[in-house]
Design a protein around this motif. Sequence first.
Motif, PDB file in Angstrom:
ATOM      1  N   UNK A  31     -15.940  -4.854  15.121  1.00  0.00           N
ATOM      2  CA  UNK A  31     -14.631  -4.257  14.858  1.00  0.00           C
ATOM      3  C   UNK A  31     -14.629  -3.578  13.490  1.00  0.00           C
ATOM      4  N   UNK A  32     -15.210  -4.265  12.504  1.00  0.00           N
ATOM      5  CA  UNK A  32     -15.255  -3.696  11.152  1.00  0.00           C
ATOM      6  C   UNK A  32     -16.037  -2.389  11.138  1.00  0.00           C
ATOM      7  N   UNK A  33     -17.180  -2.372  11.834  1.00  0.00           N
ATOM      8  CA  UNK A  33     -18.003  -1.160  11.884  1.00  0.00           C
ATOM      9  C   UNK A  33     -17.247  -0.020  12.556  1.00  0.00           C
ATOM     10  N   UNK A  34     -16.584  -0.309  13.672  1.00  0.00           N
ATOM     11  CA  UNK A  34     -15.833   0.721  14.390  1.00  0.00           C
ATOM     12  C   UNK A  34     -14.720   1.290  13.508  1.00  0.00           C
ATOM     13  N   UNK A  35     -14.002   0.422  12.811  1.00  0.00           N
ATOM     14  CA  UNK A  35     -12.915   0.870  11.930  1.00  0.00           C
ATOM     15  C   UNK A  35     -13.457   1.721  10.780  1.00  0.00           C
ATOM     16  N   UNK A  36     -14.539   1.273  10.178  1.00  0.00           N
ATOM     17  CA  UNK A  36     -15.108   1.990   9.033  1.00  0.00           C
ATOM     18  C   UNK A  36     -15.551   3.395   9.432  1.00  0.00           C
ATOM     19  N   UNK A  37     -16.242   3.496  10.549  1.00  0.00           N
ATOM     20  CA  UNK A  37     -16.728   4.809  10.990  1.00  0.00           C
ATOM     21  C   UNK A  37     -15.578   5.739  11.345  1.00  0.00           C
ATOM     22  N   UNK A  43     -21.116  10.617   9.077  1.00  0.00           N
ATOM     23  CA  UNK A  43     -22.308   9.881   9.475  1.00  0.00           C
ATOM     24  C   UNK A  43     -22.817   9.020   8.310  1.00  0.00           C
ATOM     25  N   UNK A  44     -23.351   7.825   8.648  1.00  0.00           N
ATOM     26  CA  UNK A  44     -23.893   6.913   7.636  1.00  0.00           C
ATOM     27  C   UNK A  44     -25.261   6.421   8.080  1.00  0.00           C
ATOM     28  N   UNK A  45     -26.144   6.248   7.126  1.00  0.00           N
ATOM     29  CA  UNK A  45     -27.464   5.718   7.454  1.00  0.00           C
ATOM     30  C   UNK A  45     -27.344   4.266   7.888  1.00  0.00           C
ATOM     31  N   UNK A  85     -31.744   6.769  15.508  1.00  0.00           N
ATOM     32  CA  UNK A  85     -32.596   5.785  14.839  1.00  0.00           C
ATOM     33  C   UNK A  85     -32.311   5.724  13.343  1.00  0.00           C
ATOM     34  N   UNK A  86     -31.738   6.794  12.790  1.00  0.00           N
ATOM     35  CA  UNK A  86     -31.502   6.837  11.355  1.00  0.00           C
ATOM     36  C   UNK A  86     -30.038   6.650  10.953  1.00  0.00           C
ATOM     37  N   UNK A  87     -29.107   7.072  11.810  1.00  0.00           N
ATOM     38  CA  UNK A  87     -27.712   7.146  11.358  1.00  0.00           C
ATOM     39  C   UNK A  87     -26.742   6.743  12.464  1.00  0.00           C
ATOM     40  N   UNK A  88     -25.510   6.501  12.039  1.00  0.00           N
ATOM     41  CA  UNK A  88     -24.430   6.096  12.943  1.00  0.00           C
ATOM     42  C   UNK A  88     -23.174   6.862  12.531  1.00  0.00           C
ATOM     43  N   UNK A  89     -22.388   7.309  13.510  1.00  0.00           N
ATOM     44  CA  UNK A  89     -21.135   8.004  13.221  1.00  0.00           C
ATOM     45  C   UNK A  89     -20.158   7.747  14.359  1.00  0.00           C
TER      46      UNK A  89
END
Length: 549
Positions: A31-37, A43-45, A85-89
């Motif tokens: 949940x925290x990751x979803x909210x932060x993005x 995009x974040x590494x 493989x490198x990033x998430x957004x």
Amino acid sequence: MTKVLKMSLLGPLQLTLDDEPLHNLVSAKGQALLCYLAVNGRSHSRQAIAGLLWGDLPEADARRNLRGVLMKLRQVVAPYLEITHQAIAFNDQSPHWLDVQAFSQQVAAANMESWQTAIELYRGDFLEDFHLRDALDFTAWVQQQQMRLRQQAITTFDKLIDLHIENKTYEKGVQLSQRLLALDNVREISHQYAMRLFALQGERGRALEQYVLCMRLLQEELGVEVSTETAVLADTIRSGKLHLERLHEPQVLVPPKPTFSRELSKKETAVSPQFIAGPPISQPAHFFGRETILKRLFNLLRTRPLQNAAIIGPRRSGKTSLLHYLKNISTASPAKLRPNQRRDWLIQPQQYHWVFVDFQDPRLGSCSGLLRYILTQLNFPVPDVCDIDQFMDVMVDHLYQPSIILFDEIGVALERYPELDDAFWESMRSLATNQVDGNLGFVLTSHAQPYELAQHSGLGSPFFNIFGYTAVLGPFTDAEARSLIATSPTPIPEQDIAWMIAESGNWPLLLQILCRERTLSLEEGETGDQWRADALMQLQPFIKLKDAT
């Protein structure tokens, strides 16, 4: 057809997918990751996200945990994430609704209907009551968002209430004023709004009751009197001479100011006191960062025997401010703290006694003067002849609760005060380790290791070998720096934030100076980059801090 992901982050977290709750399907870290993005919008590494959510773990463990969370998120909300493989957004092209985004859009609109929509969206503080363990950078980010969004909400309430006063729709204004007070019941301008609105709709008694409530809350929570402006407003209401007019911009609530020999200019008085550059920070609400160090320090003091710690750092690195925070945070009133600022560091904080010793005060340079001061601060009897033997007898007879002596700048004591010799320090060690059942602990600050200072001063007391934990103060993390910058009453543009972080090296004092200067320039309506040149000039006396990184 892709379902609509609805994310309500203002107030308690609510995540739904086509109106079906997600809380039982997604872990707290997910949940925290979803909210932060979603809120951050870029995009974040993987390395950055792993550090954000598992900062206390080795990188390999943190990244393994992240892979597990992403695997579960894919099972539930795959279309809303962009994962490589490198990033998430967050996939902002997916069908979704985010209340933070909608709130900010409505706040920015210049009409009453949009502002009304905005305050309806504001159900409470950002991610209210949402907590993650061992994720200090994420917590700092949440606090930054809370302060930013709360200030936007308060400003919007102010605008709406002003419009209701102008439109003579006083009852609606009263309702808004009560909601505004629920956000911050010691904000004086909010009480002024309520007083004025009650009076304007003919309820003078309720207006004056509001004034009495304001006086009581300010005294109980902040220890200050109401401002002259509020007192004059109350007198005007009593006399029945209230005129229809917009309230002035809110004033920052501070204790009464001393009388100056000349009137200060607007530029000299406009700077918000959020940014304190020079004196140590004594109010917990103005203290930022150092969460990992605080956790370690309070763990040393939670159980008997109390353990001893040294705080090491270059001059102007915030050592004294950290001591004040240790002393004050656990018993501070929640009303005097930032939203969700942690204060539950100790199990029974009211049992603890704290003695702050400032060795730059020459009155504490004699053995008798220092011992008398410590006994007085502990509310213990002070013998007529207060030598080390008498002092130890009193301590043994009366010290039954955990007590911590905070020795600030002990290097000054070792260099300047010959009465504080080996025998003195050996007695302090004996008292703490053998005679009071573990109820006495020491925390000291210095620019160097205490045993090094002792050797340099020709002292060999074993007192300086009982400090089993040493905290070294360095620069803030980026998240801590941004959390401080976010307290500006006037939002600071991102390009300026990046410049301030780079120029300060994230050292707290340098950040405080840059924040102060940028806030002043924004409040004055200045344009261009002249403020940067002025700010760099202000940094010069302290610029050597960056060399200590």
